[in-house]
Scaffold this motif. Structure first.
Motif, PDB file in Angstrom:
ATOM      1  N   THR A 242      40.536  53.257  38.088  1.00 36.84           N
ATOM      2  CA  THR A 242      41.554  52.344  38.613  1.00 36.84           C
ATOM      3  C   THR A 242      41.564  50.990  37.909  1.00 36.84           C
ATOM      4  N   ASP A 243      41.015  50.958  36.701  1.00 35.60           N
ATOM      5  CA  ASP A 243      41.151  49.795  35.821  1.00 35.60           C
ATOM      6  C   ASP A 243      41.475  50.298  34.426  1.00 35.60           C
ATOM      7  N   TYR A 244      41.886  49.395  33.554  1.00 30.25           N
ATOM      8  CA  TYR A 244      42.281  49.804  32.210  1.00 30.25           C
ATOM      9  C   TYR A 244      41.071  50.108  31.328  1.00 30.25           C
TER      10      TYR A 244
ATOM     11  N   GLY B 137      44.233  42.455  38.702  1.00 23.96           N
ATOM     12  CA  GLY B 137      43.561  43.610  39.294  1.00 23.96           C
ATOM     13  C   GLY B 137      44.167  44.894  38.741  1.00 23.96           C
ATOM     14  N   GLY B 138      43.403  45.981  38.762  1.00 28.81           N
ATOM     15  CA  GLY B 138      43.880  47.220  38.159  1.00 28.81           C
ATOM     16  C   GLY B 138      45.204  47.697  38.720  1.00 28.81           C
TER      17      GLY B 138
ATOM     18  N   THR C 188      48.171  45.184  38.139  1.00 31.73           N
ATOM     19  CA  THR C 188      48.587  45.285  36.741  1.00 31.73           C
ATOM     20  C   THR C 188      49.406  46.536  36.504  1.00 31.73           C
TER      21      THR C 188
ATOM     22  N   GLN D 183      35.804  43.600  35.280  1.00 37.36           N
ATOM     23  CA  GLN D 183      36.957  44.487  35.152  1.00 37.36           C
ATOM     24  C   GLN D 183      38.268  43.738  34.951  1.00 37.36           C
ATOM     25  N   GLU D 184      38.473  42.593  35.651  1.00 39.70           N
ATOM     26  CA  GLU D 184      39.738  41.869  35.488  1.00 39.70           C
ATOM     27  C   GLU D 184      39.811  41.204  34.120  1.00 39.70           C
TER      28      GLU D 184
ATOM     29  N   ASN E 231      40.848  44.014  31.894  1.00 41.16           N
ATOM     30  CA  ASN E 231      42.271  44.316  32.105  1.00 41.16           C
ATOM     31  C   ASN E 231      43.136  43.297  31.368  1.00 41.16           C
TER      32      ASN E 231
END
Length: 482
Positions: free
Chosen positions: A137-139, A284-285, A288, A307-308, A311
């Motif tokens: 759920t993130d890039y 946020g995933g 975004t 994570q952000e 992203n």
């Protein structure tokens, strides 16, 4: 008996649950399936819940640098599945284990690594017979998501697939689906209706400022910057469930109330995103992915380290966002985007490179057609993956040159010129002059080559030397002995 599907998320932030909800929503096209969507965190011990939510959000608020440190620390594959960590996860997750075993699903879809790890352990112990799909759920792909057993991975970008492939994951078990988002972003959209509902002017840009579902972040500072912009804009500020923030923003903007719409929590974000010109907020995933699906460029503010931050990197690489590191220049940066010809259009084109509005459908259809058995990483594979993640190359992957080969390089450029045998090297040693005893180079030009020809070199050496001078008049040859 209908095919049973268990979707497992975790309420660490809103993104994991939103992705799970999008997948559940997409399953409505398949009424023959029995689908249960559960927050896995609610099926763990109270201590685990507090550590995963309250403690995490406290770190985000008070010590965001530590979140980045934890992200990097846990970026090594299988770290949460080793020894004591795996035991503690299983002990704290006993209610979740019971849920999975009692329901005995045919398909498990996880949008968080915690339930994915527990489901993988049950597969390894042969306590369930399910297809396990893991949806990131993130890039970026964090190592904690890698489970010892799985059927299929769903990632956001080709780069994430390349990383998994470098770990040795079979390409057929990786799908670049994107991050699942609500199907409302793909439904017919009445932009004029949204403008009329919120009393917006069609000839002015619309900024959508999001403080997140919980209403955090520097929303007041953002609004203050927007109020000082040169470009006339209309701004929708979504404060989430933070009523004091909503009241504070409303008070701040009272003198320019005709240009601001200050909202609390709203279910109309899909429409607002498609009506807006720019999104201002954290990457946020899920936020975004929704912006990309809506074709909405982002102004990235204050990303959480980890994570952000990653992203944000992917957004910038694809030209779908700008980032403001210093809030005092936020208004200036947005003015630039809106006033520079072609700038906004370029950002919108960037969103299309990342947009995956049908991600949930892709996840479902891929798993329904997956007939493979769960894949299991053995101990040696896990050892190699950990080594690769640390930037180390397996010794057996490094192929040394043959022991009877002398390698020739251009000393100035490092370009490989060719290879010769030790016997041929001895010939050069005999007839070419070294400047000193430690000299590892020989000068070669046409007169030198003519001289060597008079000494009758073997044909293969002569071919190599002629090829070296084919594209140059002279060269300093560096040799590397076996």
């Amino acid at each position: 008996m209908p095919t049973r599907v268990l979707i497992l998320s975790a309420s660490v932030g809103s993104g994991h649950k939103a992705a799970a909800a999008a997948i559940e929503q997409a399953f409505q096209r398949y009424p023959e399936f029995e689908v249960i969507n559960q927050d896995a965190l609610l099926h763990t011990s109270r201590i685990y819940q507090v550590a995963a939510t309250d403690a995490y959000f406290a770190l985000v608020k008070e010590n965001p640098w530590s979140v980045g440190w934890l992200y990097d620390y846990n970026d090594e594959p299988f770290k949460n599945e080793r020894g004591l960590s795996r035991v503690l996860n299983m002990l704290n997750g006993q209610p979740l284990v019971k849920l999975i075993e009692d329901y005995h699903p045919n398909i498990i879809i996880c949008t968080h690594f915690m339930p994915a790890g527990i489901a993988a352990q049950l597969l390894l112990e042969e306590r369930i017979n399910s297809r396990l799909g893991i949806v990131t759920t993130d890039y970026d792909f964090q190592g904690m998501w890698l489970s010892r057993s799985f059927n299929h991975y769903f990632v956001a970008l080709d780069e994430a697939r390349a990383l998994l492939a470098s770990f040795g994951v079979d390409d057929e078990r990786i799908t670049v689906s994107g991050i699942p988002v609500t199907s409302l972003l793909s439904e017919p959209f009445d932009c004029n209706g949204v403008y009329e509902r919120y009393n917006l002017q069609a000839d002015l840009p619309v900024l959508l400022v999001s403080a997140g579902a919980l209403g955090g972040g520097p929303a007041l500072e953002i609004v203050e910057q927007i109020m000082g912009m040169k470009t006339p804009v209309q701004t929708i500020v979504v404060c989430g469930r933070n009523q004091p923030l909503r009241q504070a923003v409303t008070t701040m903007t009272a003198a320019k109330a005709e240009h601001f719409r200050v909202l609390g929590f709203t279910n109309e974000m899909p429409d607002l995103m498609r009506a807006a010109t720019l999104f201002v907020g954290k990457p946020g995933g899920l936020s975004t992915a929704e912006c990309m699906a809506a074709g909405l460029p982002m102004v990235v503010i204050d990303p959480i380290p980890g994570q952000e931050e990653r992203n944000s990197d992917h957004l910038l690489e694809n030209g779908a966002a700008i980032r403001c590191r210093d809030l005092p220049v936020l208004g200036f940066k947005i003015d630039q985007v809106l006033q520079e010809p072609g700038r906004l259009e370029g950002l919108r084109a960037g969103t299309q490179r990342l947009a995956r509005p049908d991600a949930a459908r892709v996840v479902i259809e891929t798993l329904l057609n997956d007939t493979t058995s769960p894949y299991v990483f053995d101990r040696e594979q896990r050892r190699r993956i950990i080594a690769v993640s640390r930037g180390k190359t397996e010794p057996e992957l490094v192929v040394p040159p043959p022991p009877d080969t002398v390698i020739l390089y251009d000393d100035e450029t490092g370009v490989l010129l060719g290879t010769i045998t030790p016997t041929q090297m001895k010939f050069l040693d005999t007839y070419l002059v070294e400047e000193h005893s430690d000299d590892e180079t020989y000068y070669l030009d046409e007169p030198t080559l003519d001289y060597l020809i008079e000494q009758h070199p073997d044909p293969e050496l002569l071919t190599v030397l002629r090829s070296i001078l084919r594209t140059r008049t002279h060269v300093e040859i560096r040799f590397v002995l076996p």
